[in-house]
Motif scaffolding. Structure first.
Motif, PDB file in Angstrom:
ATOM      1  N   PHE A  32       0.853  -1.189   0.000  1.00 45.45           N
ATOM      2  CA  PHE A  32       0.000   0.000   0.000  1.00 45.45           C
ATOM      3  C   PHE A  32       0.889   1.239   0.000  1.00 45.45           C
ATOM      4  CE2 PHE A  32      -1.950   3.399   2.609  1.00 45.45           C
ATOM      5  CZ  PHE A  32      -3.001   3.726   1.765  1.00 45.45           C
ATOM      6  N   THR A  33       0.667   2.119  -0.959  1.00 41.42           N
ATOM      7  CA  THR A  33       1.445   3.356  -1.051  1.00 41.42           C
ATOM      8  C   THR A  33       0.513   4.555  -1.044  1.00 41.42           C
ATOM      9  OG1 THR A  33       1.442   3.355  -3.478  1.00 41.42           O
ATOM     10  CG2 THR A  33       3.250   2.196  -2.379  1.00 41.42           C
ATOM     11  N   LEU A  34       1.028   5.646  -0.524  1.00 36.86           N
ATOM     12  CA  LEU A  34       0.191   6.841  -0.388  1.00 36.86           C
ATOM     13  C   LEU A  34       1.049   8.084  -0.559  1.00 36.86           C
ATOM     14  CD1 LEU A  34      -2.750   7.689   0.411  1.00 36.86           C
ATOM     15  CD2 LEU A  34      -1.933   7.867   2.761  1.00 36.86           C
ATOM     16  N   GLN A  35       0.628   8.949  -1.467  1.00 37.12           N
ATOM     17  CA  GLN A  35       1.208  10.286  -1.575  1.00 37.12           C
ATOM     18  C   GLN A  35       0.112  11.280  -1.216  1.00 37.12           C
ATOM     19  OE1 GLN A  35       1.971  11.743  -5.648  1.00 37.12           O
ATOM     20  NE2 GLN A  35       1.219   9.777  -6.438  1.00 37.12           N
ATOM     21  N   VAL A  36       0.477  12.267  -0.429  1.00 38.41           N
ATOM     22  CA  VAL A  36      -0.513  13.186   0.137  1.00 38.41           C
ATOM     23  C   VAL A  36      -0.149  14.610  -0.247  1.00 38.41           C
ATOM     24  CG1 VAL A  36      -1.687  13.923   2.244  1.00 38.41           C
ATOM     25  CG2 VAL A  36      -0.740  11.602   2.092  1.00 38.41           C
ATOM     26  N   ARG A  37      -1.142  15.351  -0.737  1.00 41.27           N
ATOM     27  CA  ARG A  37      -0.958  16.760  -1.086  1.00 41.27           C
ATOM     28  C   ARG A  37      -1.926  17.604  -0.274  1.00 41.27           C
ATOM     29  NH1 ARG A  37       2.012  17.310  -5.841  1.00 41.27           N
ATOM     30  NH2 ARG A  37       2.492  15.305  -6.812  1.00 41.27           N
ATOM     31  N   LEU A  38      -1.537  18.845  -0.045  1.00 42.18           N
ATOM     32  CA  LEU A  38      -2.366  19.731   0.777  1.00 42.18           C
ATOM     33  C   LEU A  38      -2.404  21.125   0.155  1.00 42.18           C
ATOM     34  CD1 LEU A  38      -3.939  19.869   3.540  1.00 42.18           C
ATOM     35  CD2 LEU A  38      -1.856  20.886   4.480  1.00 42.18           C
ATOM     36  N   ALA A  39      -3.602  21.689   0.092  1.00 42.84           N
ATOM     37  CA  ALA A  39      -3.786  23.059  -0.387  1.00 42.84           C
ATOM     38  C   ALA A  39      -4.651  23.813   0.617  1.00 42.84           C
ATOM     39  CB  ALA A  39      -4.434  23.071  -1.772  1.00 42.84           C
ATOM     40  N   ASP A  40      -4.535  25.135   0.614  1.00 40.70           N
ATOM     41  CA  ASP A  40      -5.373  25.952   1.489  1.00 40.70           C
ATOM     42  C   ASP A  40      -5.565  27.325   0.851  1.00 40.70           C
ATOM     43  OD1 ASP A  40      -3.094  27.517   2.051  1.00 40.70           O
ATOM     44  OD2 ASP A  40      -2.590  26.317   3.805  1.00 40.70           O
ATOM     45  N   ILE A  41      -6.104  28.256   1.597  1.00 44.67           N
ATOM     46  CA  ILE A  41      -6.436  29.554   1.018  1.00 44.67           C
ATOM     47  C   ILE A  41      -5.204  30.336   0.565  1.00 44.67           C
ATOM     48  CG2 ILE A  41      -8.618  29.818   2.244  1.00 44.67           C
ATOM     49  CD1 ILE A  41      -7.147  31.630   4.239  1.00 44.67           C
ATOM     50  N   MET A  75       3.208  18.139  -2.450  1.00 49.62           N
ATOM     51  CA  MET A  75       3.233  16.844  -1.773  1.00 49.62           C
ATOM     52  C   MET A  75       3.851  17.016  -0.394  1.00 49.62           C
ATOM     53  SD  MET A  75       4.913  13.203  -2.981  1.00 49.62           S
ATOM     54  CE  MET A  75       4.321  13.413  -4.662  1.00 49.62           C
ATOM     55  N   ILE A  76       3.119  16.590   0.639  1.00 52.45           N
ATOM     56  CA  ILE A  76       3.586  16.850   2.004  1.00 52.45           C
ATOM     57  C   ILE A  76       3.731  15.580   2.832  1.00 52.45           C
ATOM     58  CG2 ILE A  76       2.819  19.259   2.130  1.00 52.45           C
ATOM     59  CD1 ILE A  76       0.719  16.522   3.717  1.00 52.45           C
ATOM     60  N   SER A  77       3.346  14.429   2.299  1.00 52.31           N
ATOM     61  CA  SER A  77       3.475  13.203   3.077  1.00 52.31           C
ATOM     62  C   SER A  77       3.577  12.003   2.147  1.00 52.31           C
ATOM     63  CB  SER A  77       2.286  13.030   4.028  1.00 52.31           C
ATOM     64  OG  SER A  77       2.456  11.897   4.858  1.00 52.31           O
ATOM     65  N   VAL A  78       4.316  10.989   2.623  1.00 53.36           N
ATOM     66  CA  VAL A  78       4.502   9.735   1.890  1.00 53.36           C
ATOM     67  C   VAL A  78       4.370   8.588   2.883  1.00 53.36           C
ATOM     68  CG1 VAL A  78       6.187   8.289   0.677  1.00 53.36           C
ATOM     69  CG2 VAL A  78       5.979  10.708   0.085  1.00 53.36           C
ATOM     70  N   VAL A  79       3.625   7.552   2.492  1.00 56.84           N
ATOM     71  CA  VAL A  79       3.440   6.373   3.345  1.00 56.84           C
ATOM     72  C   VAL A  79       3.647   5.119   2.501  1.00 56.84           C
ATOM     73  CG1 VAL A  79       1.813   5.065   4.777  1.00 56.84           C
ATOM     74  CG2 VAL A  79       1.809   7.570   4.855  1.00 56.84           C
ATOM     75  N   ILE A  80       4.349   4.149   3.067  1.00 59.01           N
ATOM     76  CA  ILE A  80       4.477   2.818   2.465  1.00 59.01           C
ATOM     77  C   ILE A  80       4.128   1.790   3.533  1.00 59.01           C
ATOM     78  CG2 ILE A  80       6.012   1.134   1.371  1.00 59.01           C
ATOM     79  CD1 ILE A  80       7.776   3.460   0.469  1.00 59.01           C
ATOM     80  N   CYS A  81       3.159   0.919   3.239  1.00 60.54           N
ATOM     81  CA  CYS A  81       2.807  -0.184   4.130  1.00 60.54           C
ATOM     82  C   CYS A  81       3.060  -1.497   3.393  1.00 60.54           C
ATOM     83  CB  CYS A  81       1.340  -0.111   4.560  1.00 60.54           C
ATOM     84  SG  CYS A  81       0.916   1.344   5.526  1.00 60.54           S
TER      85      CYS A  81
END
Length: 644
Positions: free
Chosen positions: A513-522, A528-534
């Motif tokens: 399981f892989t995950l790339q995480v992006r975040l936006a705001d006003i 890309m602000i986070s990476v996970v590997i399970c």
């Protein structure tokens, strides 16, 4: 010969008691990494570098810890003698925070070592392989005036280099570090050499262009030996007598410079490059003292030799910012007075909007730099401090040894060149998000102002109108994923490092399981602000192999949303248990409580401080949801609705 480069003059000269301080390490208790690095931070000559390398080897033999230096195994393949070079590489890497081990196979066995599966290099489990080749290693055939034959020669050479790279990739999966090629000094046609197809110089020019493209397309790494040799002078670089006597490919006088450049590359591969340039103002960014001379008296004008020297510093700072380096100010001054040139002087290139953190007060520089690091949520070892005052430089070196402080010449015309020569901002990749980094931190400063106005964390987070996007690993994000994995040190639970090939393997494995995480705001897109590997551990358990986050988003409870996503996907995959590992380093104390804060239970602890944590998926509830729109793409379950 320019002593800036031959003597590494951006570093302080070695102290007279250098050898005595090395000997004293024999009786020093505890880890030796910090003390060894402190000695490496001087402008050492070849003899001193060799002594330092021997001290590092002795510490290893005696079983002493080299913490906090980061281990790195580098195999070196060369067509020339590297016996003098190897110790210099080890000592110079310590300057950059790396405990380097050099794997040195037999002389001139480049192809054999790269292509044989069980060769010394391929069996060494090296992190990287340095192809330290010079032009004499290449099958160059002059074909004067014949464009087709010239193109064929270039293709043949690049094909040979590609074959070497493929051998390493197939047999050991190490990162390949290639050097480009410094042309020989002796021309055949004189100034016409570069224009005539088939001359050695024109062939080498073509090979260097193709090699750069090869390295770029494969996400391997290039050491710009061509640029280095041109900087110090080709005639100085090539020592024909030394080649004839010992088959050494460049002058031994430049071994410290060469080793420092390789050390920069290795450190950059481990994320140890500067991210922030902190600028003093008076007599650093402009000539004169703003508090005494006033706006009209400071010197930053075109046509003024002194003023143009300071404009060169500003121009370099802006160029660095354009490529993603964050700018900050630390000035002993009244805040209003220090800001006046940025706001009012017509010749200023730097503007307040370019500065992420502005510290102008009467505190000492070390205190201000510490405050800048805290406000940016970055480690001190990501900061470079530029100041004309030797006393201020000395204070920061003593109180904040992690901060890089270039030694500046008396003449301001040399400031910009010295900063560049130090190589503090070495980069091995360029992702689109790198170009936006300075803006990210500027926007963070705006968020900090909003937080003070919002009246509480929850109200502040709600006012940001955040959107988090979850995706599995993919080709589009792969370069940034690799970069984050190899650069992130603070918010990183295990600090495991992976090559692009390893990430592609995880991306293609349906059990991972892989995950790339992006975040936006006003205020904008944080990227890309986070990476996970399970990875599967048994039939119904995932082990969290990697979990890292950018420190830019600390305090926004994104980690709770990431866990929520992991749990949802685990349930969909029939996973009943998550196992998390915290592997402590000198940099990641920030996340020592990461798992307990998220509801995990401790199930094991080792003498090293490594802890293991468990979360039963069926019982996983209670994470802190925050006002955030959630977008999920590429997963089997449907995208989530906005969370309120």
């Amino acid at each position: 010969m320019n002593p800036l480069y031959s003597e590494l003059q951006w570093l302080l000269p070695a102290p007279k008691d250098f050898s005595d301080r090395l000997k004293a390490l024999n009786s020093s208790p505890g880890p030796l990494g910090s003390e060894l690095r402190a000695l490496a931070l001087y402008g050492l000559n070849l003899n001193q570098l060799t002594k330092l390398a021997k001290a590092i080897a002795r510490a290893r033999t005696d079983g002493k810890s080299l913490d906090p230096l980061i281990p790195f195994r580098l195999a070196v393949l060369s067509n020339s003698t590297i016996d003098l070079m190897a110790p210099a590489l080890v000592a110079s890497a310590a300057r950059r925070g790396i405990a380097l081990e050099v794997i040195q196979p037999s002389y001139d066995q480049v192809a054999q070592e790269a292509l044989t599966p069980d060769s010394k290099v391929n069996s060494s489990r090296s992190d990287a392989v340095l192809f330290a080749l010079d032009y004499r290693a290449l099958p160059l055939k002059q074909s004067l005036g014949d464009r087709d034959a010239s193109a064929g020669t270039i293709d043949g050479v690049v094909g040979y280099l590609r074959m070497l790279r493929d051998g390493i990739k197939t047999n050991s999966n190490a990162v390949c570090i290639f050097q480009n090629f410094a042309a020989p000094v002796e021309p055949l046609f004189g100034s016409l050499d570069r224009a005539v197809p088939g001359t050695i110089r024109s062939l080498i020019d073509g090979i260097n262009r193709e090699l750069a493209e090869l390295v770029h397309s494969s996400n391997d790494v290039l050491v710009d030996i061509t640029g280095l040799a041109e900087t110090v002078g080709l005639a100085n670089w090539h020592d024909t007598q030394l080649w004839n006597l010992a088959k050494f490919s460049f002058s031994h006088e430049f071994i410290p410079l060469y080793a420092d450049h390789v050390g920069r590359i290795v450190a950059a591969l481990r994320g140890k490059s500067g991210k922030v340039l902190v600028l003093d103002l008076d007599n650093t960014v402009w000539g004169g003292v703003i508090g005494d001379d006033g706006l009209e008296g400071i010197r930053i004008s075109q046509g003024d030799a002194i003023g143009e020297a300071y404009l060169a510093v500003q121009r370099m700072a802006l160029d660095l910012r354009e490529r993603g380096i964050v700018l900050a100010v630390s000035s002993k001054n009244t805040d209003e007075v220090a800001r006046a040139p940025f706001e009012q002087h017509p010749e200023m290139l730097l503007k307040l909007d370019h500065i992420a953190v502005f510290q102008a007060n009467w505190n000492d520089k070390a205190t201000n730099i510490q405050a800048i690091a805290e406000e940016l949520s970055l480690g001190l070892d990501s900061i470079v401090f530029l100041d004309d005052n030797p006393a201020e430089r000395g204070l920061v070196r003593r109180l904040l040894p992690q901060v890089a402080v270039p030694e500046l010449p008396e003449d301001a015309s040399g400031y910009a060149r010295t900063l560049a020569a130090g190589g503090y901002f070495e980069s091995v990749t360029l992702a689109a998000e790198d170009l936006k980094r300075a803006g990210f931190y500027r926007d963070n400063a705006k968020r900090a102002v909003l937080q003070k106005q919002a009246g509480g964390v929850d109200a502040y987070l709600a006012s940001l109108n955040m959107t988090v996007t979850f995706q599995p690993f993919d080709g589009k994000g792969r370069a940034r994923i690799v970069q984050l994995i190899n650069k992130s040190n603070q918010y990183n639970l295990t600090t495991r490092r992976y090559t692009e090939a390893s990430i592609l393997e995880a991306e293609s494995d349906p059990t991972v399981f892989t995950l790339q995480v992006r975040l936006a705001d006003i205020f904008g897109d944080n990227g890309m602000i986070s990476v996970v590997i399970c990875r599967p551990v048994g039939d119904e358990t995932w082990g969290i192999d990697t979990w890292l986050m950018s420190c830019r988003v600390l305090g926004r409870k994104v980690e709770h949303m990431v866990l929520r996503k992991i749990v949802e996907e685990a349930r969909a995959a029939g996973i009943h248990k998550l196992i998390g590992t915290y592997r402590p380093t000198d940099r990641n104390k920030l996340v020592v409580d990461h798992y307990p804060r998220l509801g995990f239970s401790r199930v094991g602890e080792e003498v090293s401080g490594l802890t293991k944590w468990e979360l039963l998926v069926e019982r996983a509830t209670g994470w802190q949801t925050v006002p955030m729109e959630v977008v999920s793409t590429g997963f089997p379950i449907a995208a989530e609705a906005p969370v309120s």
